[in-house]
Scaffold this active site. Structure first.
Site, short mmCIF file in Angstrom:
data_model
loop_
_atom_site.label_atom_id
_atom_site.label_comp_id
_atom_site.label_asym_id
_atom_site.label_seq_id
_atom_site.Cartn_x
_atom_site.Cartn_y
_atom_site.Cartn_z
CE LYS A 13 -2.32 -0.57 3.92
NZ LYS A 13 -2.17 -1.83 4.48
NE ARG A 88 -4.88 -0.30 10.09
CZ ARG A 88 -4.01 0.03 9.54
NH1 ARG A 88 -3.65 1.14 8.94
NH2 ARG A 88 -2.81 -0.73 9.61
NE ARG A 127 6.13 -3.12 6.82
CZ ARG A 127 5.10 -3.00 6.68
NH1 ARG A 127 3.96 -2.88 5.70
NH2 ARG A 127 4.09 -3.44 7.88
NE ARG A 162 5.58 -0.21 11.05
CZ ARG A 162 4.54 -0.18 10.36
NH1 ARG A 162 4.25 -0.11 9.30
NH2 ARG A 162 3.57 -0.83 11.02
NE ARG A 173 -5.26 -7.79 19.08
CZ ARG A 173 -6.49 -8.19 18.83
NH1 ARG A 173 -6.50 -9.22 18.13
NH2 ARG A 173 -7.45 -7.42 19.06
P1 ADP Z 1 0.38 -1.76 8.98
O1 ADP Z 1 -0.55 -1.39 8.03
O2 ADP Z 1 1.54 -2.35 8.96
O3 ADP Z 1 -0.56 -2.18 10.18
P2 ADP Z 1 0.46 1.28 9.43
O4 ADP Z 1 1.65 2.08 9.42
O5 ADP Z 1 -0.54 1.49 8.36
O6 ADP Z 1 1.10 -0.06 9.48
O7 ADP Z 1 -0.06 1.44 10.93
C1 ADP Z 1 0.52 1.22 11.89
C2 ADP Z 1 -0.38 1.18 13.35
O8 ADP Z 1 -1.02 2.52 13.45
C3 ADP Z 1 -1.46 0.19 12.98
O9 ADP Z 1 -0.94 -1.12 13.52
C4 ADP Z 1 -2.25 0.82 13.98
O10 ADP Z 1 -2.11 0.56 15.52
C5 ADP Z 1 -2.26 2.35 14.21
N1 ADP Z 1 -3.30 2.74 12.64
C6 ADP Z 1 -2.97 3.32 11.51
N2 ADP Z 1 -4.19 3.54 10.89
C7 ADP Z 1 -5.05 3.39 11.66
C8 ADP Z 1 -6.44 3.65 11.55
N3 ADP Z 1 -6.96 4.08 10.52
N4 ADP Z 1 -7.27 3.49 12.71
C9 ADP Z 1 -6.73 2.87 13.86
N5 ADP Z 1 -5.39 2.73 13.97
C10 ADP Z 1 -4.41 2.82 12.93
#
Ligand code: ADP
Ligand code: ZN
Length: 223
Positions: A13, A88, A127, A162, A173
């Protein structure tokens, strides 16, 4: 134009969103990146969000939704944005629809990236991101390695993993939450007639960059 990137972790993405942003000039709005920057800067929002992120859980809507709503009002977003990591959940999608409606906008295109599960885990583990918080370029030690191992091509800073990518429990999870909470968005946007599914996989030799190239062609034809 409002574009949403949908797809599990490790499907690319961020890669696709980054290329689209660079080529169209529309900003990439990654909720994960905004959270990580706030965690790094130890802001109030960052401290709160980290409690959830470090465990692989979603950050609550009362933090996430206003943050995105505010970001959509920035000057650079007036011609549109590429949302990466938001919405999400169905609730977030409904809230986004309401926010956009107030602004006289709507979701124009949802790109749903699909990658086989075995590849996803492998891609999350390999990654890496640039440790420079103003750069945050993404790499993959197998698929997209930097020119010099462990060093960012763009700014020379060390690459790091990360925290949530180095913890198998947090990885599982997040994939569970994706299945349960985020994957229903596929139907949600399909019903609205804006969904476009794209397969990304080594097995068909189609990667994020290939998808981005095809999407750019489409976007140009729309404009
Ligand atoms: P990934 O897609 O690998 O989980 P992201 O960088 O998109 O990584 O997100 C990292 C973390 O940030 C997620 O695991 C979540 O805890 C939080 N997060 C990101 N976007 C959202 C969202 N739209 N709603 C709630 N939590 C979010
Ligand atoms: Zn860098």
């Amino acid at each position: 134009m409002i574009i949403i990137m949908l797809g599990a972790q490790g499907t690319g993405k961020g890669t696709v969103a980054g290329i689209l942003s660079k080529e169209t000039g529309m900003p990439q709005v990654s909720t994960g990146d905004i959270f990580r920057k706030n965690i790094n800067d130890k802001t109030k929002l960052g401290v709160e969000a980290d409690k959830y992120i470090s465990k692989g859980n979603l950050v609550p809507d009362d933090i996430t939704v206003p943050m995105v709503e505010d970001r959509l009002t920035w000057d650079d977003a007036k011609n549109g944005v590429i949302l990466d990591g938001f919405p999400r959940t169905i609730e977030q999608a409904e809230k986004l629809d309401a926010i956009l409606e107030k602004m006289g906008k709507k979701v124009d295109l949802v790109v749903n990236l699909v990658t086989p599960r075995e590849e996803i885990i492998d891609r999350m583990v390999t990654r890496r991101i640039c440790s420079n918080k103003n750069c945050k370029a993404g790499y993959n030690t197998k698929l997209n390695p930097p020119k010099v191992e462990g060093i960012c091509d763009k700014c020379g800073s060390p690459l790091i993993q990360r925290e949530d990518d180095s913890d198998p429990e947090a990885i599982n999870r997040r994939l569970e939450i994706y299945e349960e909470k985020t994957s229903p968005l596929v139907k949600y946007y399909e019903n609205k007639g804006v969904l476009q599914t794209e397969n990304v996989s080594l097995s068909i030799n189609r990667m994020g960059a290939d998808v981005a190239r095809d999407l750019l062609e489409q976007i140009r034809q729309r404009n």
